[in-house]
Design a protein around this motif. Structure first.
Motif, mmCIF file in Angstrom:
data_model
loop_
_atom_site.group_PDB
_atom_site.id
_atom_site.type_symbol
_atom_site.label_atom_id
_atom_site.label_comp_id
_atom_site.label_asym_id
_atom_site.label_seq_id
_atom_site.Cartn_x
_atom_site.Cartn_y
_atom_site.Cartn_z
ATOM 1 N N ASP A 121 38.252 85.385 -8.255
ATOM 2 C CA ASP A 121 37.394 86.565 -8.166
ATOM 3 C C ASP A 121 36.813 86.782 -6.777
ATOM 4 N N ARG A 122 36.680 85.703 -6.006
ATOM 5 C CA ARG A 122 36.026 85.836 -4.709
ATOM 6 C C ARG A 122 37.012 85.714 -3.569
ATOM 7 N N PRO A 123 36.942 86.647 -2.609
ATOM 8 C CA PRO A 123 37.814 86.526 -1.451
ATOM 9 C C PRO A 123 37.424 85.311 -0.609
ATOM 10 N N GLY A 124 38.381 84.797 0.127
ATOM 11 C CA GLY A 124 38.102 83.648 0.991
ATOM 12 C C GLY A 124 39.262 82.684 0.997
ATOM 13 N N GLU A 125 39.018 81.540 1.621
ATOM 14 C CA GLU A 125 40.054 80.517 1.712
ATOM 15 C C GLU A 125 39.710 79.361 0.795
ATOM 16 N N TYR A 126 40.670 78.962 0.011
ATOM 17 C CA TYR A 126 40.501 77.843 -0.907
ATOM 18 C C TYR A 126 41.401 76.710 -0.423
ATOM 19 N N GLN A 127 40.790 75.609 -0.038
ATOM 20 C CA GLN A 127 41.579 74.484 0.488
ATOM 21 C C GLN A 127 42.262 73.740 -0.650
ATOM 22 N N ILE A 128 43.502 73.346 -0.398
ATOM 23 C CA ILE A 128 44.229 72.505 -1.353
ATOM 24 C C ILE A 128 44.399 71.127 -0.722
ATOM 25 N N ILE A 129 44.108 70.087 -1.474
ATOM 26 C CA ILE A 129 44.351 68.743 -0.955
ATOM 27 C C ILE A 129 45.100 67.898 -1.974
ATOM 28 N N CYS A 130 45.720 66.841 -1.443
ATOM 29 C CA CYS A 130 46.321 65.814 -2.284
ATOM 30 C C CYS A 130 45.255 64.751 -2.501
ATOM 31 N N HIS A 131 44.954 64.477 -3.760
ATOM 32 C CA HIS A 131 43.882 63.509 -4.024
ATOM 33 C C HIS A 131 44.418 62.205 -4.606
ATOM 34 N N GLU A 132 45.713 61.956 -4.356
ATOM 35 C CA GLU A 132 46.306 60.696 -4.833
ATOM 36 C C GLU A 132 46.964 60.048 -3.627
ATOM 37 N N TYR A 133 46.577 58.813 -3.305
ATOM 38 C CA TYR A 133 47.125 58.190 -2.102
ATOM 39 C C TYR A 133 48.646 58.099 -2.220
ATOM 40 N N CYS A 134 49.378 58.659 -1.225
ATOM 41 C CA CYS A 134 50.822 58.766 -1.346
ATOM 42 C C CYS A 134 51.554 58.311 -0.098
ATOM 43 N N GLY A 135 50.894 57.509 0.714
ATOM 44 C CA GLY A 135 51.588 56.967 1.880
ATOM 45 C C GLY A 135 50.913 57.347 3.186
ATOM 46 N N LEU A 136 51.614 57.077 4.276
ATOM 47 C CA LEU A 136 51.012 57.195 5.606
ATOM 48 C C LEU A 136 50.479 58.576 5.926
ATOM 49 N N GLY A 137 51.151 59.619 5.418
ATOM 50 C CA GLY A 137 50.728 60.973 5.787
ATOM 51 C C GLY A 137 49.815 61.614 4.746
ATOM 52 N N HIS A 138 49.302 60.825 3.822
ATOM 53 C CA HIS A 138 48.478 61.360 2.720
ATOM 54 C C HIS A 138 47.380 62.305 3.200
ATOM 55 N N GLN A 139 46.657 61.875 4.236
ATOM 56 C CA GLN A 139 45.514 62.688 4.682
ATOM 57 C C GLN A 139 45.948 64.000 5.329
ATOM 58 N N ASN A 140 47.260 64.135 5.642
ATOM 59 C CA ASN A 140 47.742 65.390 6.235
ATOM 60 C C ASN A 140 48.197 66.394 5.182
ATOM 61 N N MET A 141 48.176 65.989 3.921
ATOM 62 C CA MET A 141 48.648 66.903 2.873
ATOM 63 C C MET A 141 47.553 67.894 2.545
ATOM 64 N N ALA A 142 47.712 69.105 3.045
ATOM 65 C CA ALA A 142 46.689 70.113 2.795
ATOM 66 C C ALA A 142 47.367 71.468 2.726
ATOM 67 N N GLY A 143 46.752 72.356 1.992
ATOM 68 C CA GLY A 143 47.281 73.707 1.899
ATOM 69 C C GLY A 143 46.146 74.668 1.695
ATOM 70 N N LYS A 144 46.499 75.938 1.443
ATOM 71 C CA LYS A 144 45.479 76.968 1.323
ATOM 72 C C LYS A 144 45.913 78.038 0.359
ATOM 73 N N VAL A 145 44.948 78.518 -0.437
ATOM 74 C CA VAL A 145 45.124 79.786 -1.126
ATOM 75 C C VAL A 145 44.222 80.766 -0.383
ATOM 76 N N ILE A 146 44.805 81.861 0.098
ATOM 77 C CA ILE A 146 43.993 82.861 0.788
ATOM 78 C C ILE A 146 43.851 84.074 -0.127
ATOM 79 N N VAL A 147 42.615 84.368 -0.493
ATOM 80 C CA VAL A 147 42.341 85.513 -1.363
ATOM 81 C C VAL A 147 41.813 86.639 -0.502
ATOM 82 N N GLU A 148 42.558 87.780 -0.489
ATOM 83 C CA GLU A 148 42.248 88.848 0.473
ATOM 84 C C GLU A 148 41.416 89.962 -0.158
#
Ligand code: CUA
Length: 148
Positions: A121-148
């Motif tokens: 319902d609200r415009p803005g950016e919604y961060q997506i993260i991986c919350h399960e440790y999955c290896g060396l690059g775990h902390q780099n797993m991020a995405g976005k839902v952009i609501v316009e």
């Protein structure tokens, strides 16, 4: 066997049958969304973003080391008020799929699909993260839902 025991058994069995019947009725008669423990009759090979109706979207999310394929890598854009179905799986190891400011908190499991529906319902950016440790690059797993 005592006749009260027989009655108790009959009552218990009829309740089990009634509850089972209600689940079938909810799924078939009311077309309700049942919990994610039921298998989905669909297959996800790669990420996909589709418009399936007026302000209705479906996203096939394939998590991987280390990112989210949602048709585009890591980002989707939708209009305000959109209702989005997320189907989530993984192509390698277990990952998590959490969308900030929503109740979406799913596991991305190889060979299985988890599901959630959200109305944005609200415009803005919604961060997506991986919350399960999955290896060396775990902390780099991020995405976005952009609501316009
Ligand atoms: Cu994927 Cu942590």
């Amino acid at each position: 066997m005592d006749r009260f025991e027989k009655r108790a058994i009959a009552l218990a069995l009829s309740l089990v049958l009634m509850f089972f019947g209600l689940i079938v009725y909810a799924a078939k008669g009311l077309q309700a969304d049942l919990p994610t423990c039921l298998p989905y009759k669909r297959e996800i090979k790669q990420g996909a973003f589709q418009e399936i109706g007026p302000n209705r979207y479906q996203v096939d999310v394939v998590a991987f080391m280390w990112g989210f394929d949602m048709g585009q890598i890591n980002t989707i854009r939708i209009p305000r008020g959109a209702i989005v179905d997320f189907y989530v799986t993984s192509r390698d190891v277990m990952h998590g799929y959490h969308i900030d400011k929503t109740l979406v908190n799913l596991m991305a499991i190889p060979g299985a699909i988890t599901y959630s529906r959200v109305k944005f319902d609200r415009p803005g950016e919604y961060q997506i993260i991986c919350h399960e440790y999955c290896g060396l690059g775990h902390q780099n797993m991020a995405g976005k839902v952009i609501v316009e």
